[in-house]
Design a protein around this motif. Structure first.
Motif, PDB file in Angstrom:
ATOM      1  N   VAL A  34     -35.771  64.812  80.332  1.00 59.30           N
ATOM      2  CA  VAL A  34     -36.247  63.462  80.068  1.00 59.30           C
ATOM      3  C   VAL A  34     -36.367  62.726  81.397  1.00 59.30           C
ATOM      4  N   SER A  35     -37.568  62.208  81.675  1.00 58.45           N
ATOM      5  CA  SER A  35     -37.775  61.493  82.924  1.00 58.45           C
ATOM      6  C   SER A  35     -39.007  60.618  82.801  1.00 58.45           C
ATOM      7  N   ILE A  36     -39.009  59.520  83.528  1.00 60.83           N
ATOM      8  CA  ILE A  36     -40.178  58.639  83.537  1.00 60.83           C
ATOM      9  C   ILE A  36     -41.333  59.305  84.265  1.00 60.83           C
ATOM     10  N   ARG A  37     -41.006  60.013  85.331  1.00 59.86           N
ATOM     11  CA  ARG A  37     -42.047  60.711  86.083  1.00 59.86           C
ATOM     12  C   ARG A  37     -41.841  62.209  85.981  1.00 59.86           C
ATOM     13  N   LYS A  38     -42.929  62.956  86.090  1.00 57.55           N
ATOM     14  CA  LYS A  38     -42.863  64.410  85.994  1.00 57.55           C
ATOM     15  C   LYS A  38     -42.303  64.997  87.277  1.00 57.55           C
ATOM     16  N   GLY A  39     -41.677  66.148  87.143  1.00 57.84           N
ATOM     17  CA  GLY A  39     -41.151  66.837  88.300  1.00 57.84           C
ATOM     18  C   GLY A  39     -40.706  68.239  87.958  1.00 57.84           C
ATOM     19  N   LEU A  40     -40.561  69.043  88.996  1.00 62.76           N
ATOM     20  CA  LEU A  40     -40.116  70.422  88.857  1.00 62.76           C
ATOM     21  C   LEU A  40     -39.188  70.774  90.003  1.00 62.76           C
ATOM     22  N   THR A  41     -38.377  71.786  89.792  1.00 67.30           N
ATOM     23  CA  THR A  41     -37.601  72.387  90.864  1.00 67.30           C
ATOM     24  C   THR A  41     -38.009  73.844  90.941  1.00 67.30           C
ATOM     25  N   LEU A  42     -38.382  74.289  92.144  1.00 64.91           N
ATOM     26  CA  LEU A  42     -38.765  75.679  92.371  1.00 64.91           C
ATOM     27  C   LEU A  42     -37.552  76.404  92.949  1.00 64.91           C
ATOM     28  N   LYS A  43     -37.156  77.517  92.290  1.00 69.53           N
ATOM     29  CA  LYS A  43     -36.009  78.309  92.740  1.00 69.53           C
ATOM     30  C   LYS A  43     -36.460  79.735  93.016  1.00 69.53           C
ATOM     31  N   ASN A  44     -35.838  80.375  94.009  1.00 63.43           N
ATOM     32  CA  ASN A  44     -36.167  81.766  94.294  1.00 63.43           C
ATOM     33  C   ASN A  44     -35.385  82.678  93.356  1.00 63.43           C
ATOM     34  N   ASN A  45     -35.548  83.990  93.522  1.00 62.04           N
ATOM     35  CA  ASN A  45     -34.897  84.929  92.598  1.00 62.04           C
ATOM     36  C   ASN A  45     -33.387  84.997  92.792  1.00 62.04           C
ATOM     37  N   SER A  46     -32.857  84.346  93.849  1.00 62.82           N
ATOM     38  CA  SER A  46     -31.403  84.240  94.050  1.00 62.82           C
ATOM     39  C   SER A  46     -30.855  82.943  93.471  1.00 62.82           C
ATOM     40  N   ASP A  47     -31.686  82.229  92.710  1.00 63.73           N
ATOM     41  CA  ASP A  47     -31.331  80.968  92.064  1.00 63.73           C
ATOM     42  C   ASP A  47     -31.023  79.842  93.065  1.00 63.73           C
ATOM     43  N   GLN A  48     -31.619  79.922  94.254  1.00 62.38           N
ATOM     44  CA  GLN A  48     -31.468  78.868  95.255  1.00 62.38           C
ATOM     45  C   GLN A  48     -32.685  77.948  95.188  1.00 62.38           C
ATOM     46  N   ASN A  49     -32.433  76.639  95.266  1.00 59.66           N
ATOM     47  CA  ASN A  49     -33.540  75.678  95.277  1.00 59.66           C
ATOM     48  C   ASN A  49     -34.392  75.892  96.515  1.00 59.66           C
ATOM     49  N   VAL A  50     -35.696  75.949  96.305  1.00 56.06           N
ATOM     50  CA  VAL A  50     -36.650  76.123  97.393  1.00 56.06           C
ATOM     51  C   VAL A  50     -37.419  74.829  97.616  1.00 56.06           C
ATOM     52  N   ALA A  51     -37.796  74.150  96.511  1.00 59.85           N
ATOM     53  CA  ALA A  51     -38.587  72.924  96.617  1.00 59.85           C
ATOM     54  C   ALA A  51     -38.332  72.025  95.416  1.00 59.85           C
ATOM     55  N   LYS A  52     -38.454  70.727  95.653  1.00 59.81           N
ATOM     56  CA  LYS A  52     -38.405  69.733  94.580  1.00 59.81           C
ATOM     57  C   LYS A  52     -39.760  69.048  94.540  1.00 59.81           C
ATOM     58  N   ILE A  53     -40.321  68.970  93.352  1.00 57.44           N
ATOM     59  CA  ILE A  53     -41.638  68.365  93.144  1.00 57.44           C
ATOM     60  C   ILE A  53     -41.438  67.133  92.284  1.00 57.44           C
ATOM     61  N   ARG A  54     -41.906  65.986  92.751  1.00 56.79           N
ATOM     62  CA  ARG A  54     -41.751  64.733  92.006  1.00 56.79           C
ATOM     63  C   ARG A  54     -43.069  63.966  91.993  1.00 56.79           C
ATOM     64  N   GLN A  55     -43.373  63.375  90.840  1.00 53.78           N
ATOM     65  CA  GLN A  55     -44.574  62.572  90.691  1.00 53.78           C
ATOM     66  C   GLN A  55     -44.338  61.173  91.252  1.00 53.78           C
ATOM     67  N   LYS A  56     -45.348  60.641  91.929  1.00 57.42           N
ATOM     68  CA  LYS A  56     -45.292  59.250  92.366  1.00 57.42           C
ATOM     69  C   LYS A  56     -45.426  58.397  91.114  1.00 57.42           C
ATOM     70  N   LEU A  57     -44.558  57.416  90.989  1.00 61.91           N
ATOM     71  CA  LEU A  57     -44.481  56.647  89.748  1.00 61.91           C
ATOM     72  C   LEU A  57     -45.732  55.811  89.497  1.00 61.91           C
ATOM     73  N   ILE A  58     -46.233  55.107  90.517  1.00 61.14           N
ATOM     74  CA  ILE A  58     -47.412  54.259  90.345  1.00 61.14           C
ATOM     75  C   ILE A  58     -48.495  54.724  91.313  1.00 61.14           C
ATOM     76  N   ALA A  59     -49.616  55.209  90.753  1.00 56.20           N
ATOM     77  CA  ALA A  59     -50.730  55.691  91.572  1.00 56.20           C
ATOM     78  C   ALA A  59     -52.009  55.648  90.743  1.00 56.20           C
ATOM     79  N   TRP A  60     -53.159  55.475  91.409  1.00 59.56           N
ATOM     80  CA  TRP A  60     -54.448  55.448  90.711  1.00 59.56           C
ATOM     81  C   TRP A  60     -54.786  56.797  90.114  1.00 59.56           C
ATOM     82  N   LYS A  61     -54.545  57.840  90.871  1.00 65.30           N
ATOM     83  CA  LYS A  61     -54.769  59.208  90.411  1.00 65.30           C
ATOM     84  C   LYS A  61     -53.452  59.953  90.537  1.00 65.30           C
TER      85      LYS A  61
END
Length: 165
Positions: A34-61
């Motif tokens: 549950v979140s106001i903005r969309k996002g993902l966490t990318l993990k490698n096969n060792s279950d370590q976080n590689v990247a965090k992806i977060r949506q900008k809350l207010i944007a035209w596109k």
């Protein structure tokens, strides 16, 4: 390098499993419940976080920020133009990567300074979306896979239908 990115069908959140060319699980991308903005966490096969992806809350596109564990940051944004073609732009400290594609044909090309660096092809299966991802340079793998996940989130709105803008 080739990857197959499969969206998990029976999941309460955005979730992808990413397999390498040997059909070995290489990465997992999972969104929050549950979140106001969309996002993902990318993990490698060792279950370590590689990247965090977060949506900008207010944007035209739709605009997303990707932060990698090494401190590297970039922005991916859906472009206004051209009007009848889909285009995204990834802005990194080193360069801009243009993603051109046709949402209806489900084909995308990533190019940097006129050179194609990745190619994505989406095939429809009976219950889930699967993307074939060919990446030219190994150092671009996590960026390209993160961008493909963002494009999928932008294409599909919350109702599961395809967005045409």
């Amino acid at each position: 390098m080739r990857f197959v990115m499969k969206q998990k069908i029976f999941s309460l959140r955005d979730s992808f499993e990413i397999f390498d060319e040997n059909d070995t699980l290489a990465y997992v991308a999972k969104g929050g419940f549950v979140s106001i903005r969309k996002g993902l966490t990318l993990k490698n096969n060792s279950d370590q976080n590689v990247a965090k992806i977060r949506q900008k809350l207010i944007a035209w596109k739709p605009t997303f920020y990707i932060k990698f564990n090494n401190g590297y940051r970039c922005k991916i944004k859906k472009c206004f133009f051209p009007l009848f073609k889909s285009r995204f732009l990834i802005t990194t400290p080193q360069a801009e990567i243009v993603i051109d594609g046709d949402f209806w044909a489900h084909e995308y090309q990533f190019s940097c300074k006129g050179e194609e660096i990745a190619n994505v092809s989406k095939r429809w299966f009976s219950f889930s979306d699967t993307y074939g991802v060919d990446i030219k340079y190994p150092e671009d793998v996590e960026l390209i896979l993160s961008a493909v996940a963002v494009i999928d989130m932008v294409i599909h709105d919350d109702s599961g239908s395809i967005s045409s803008d």
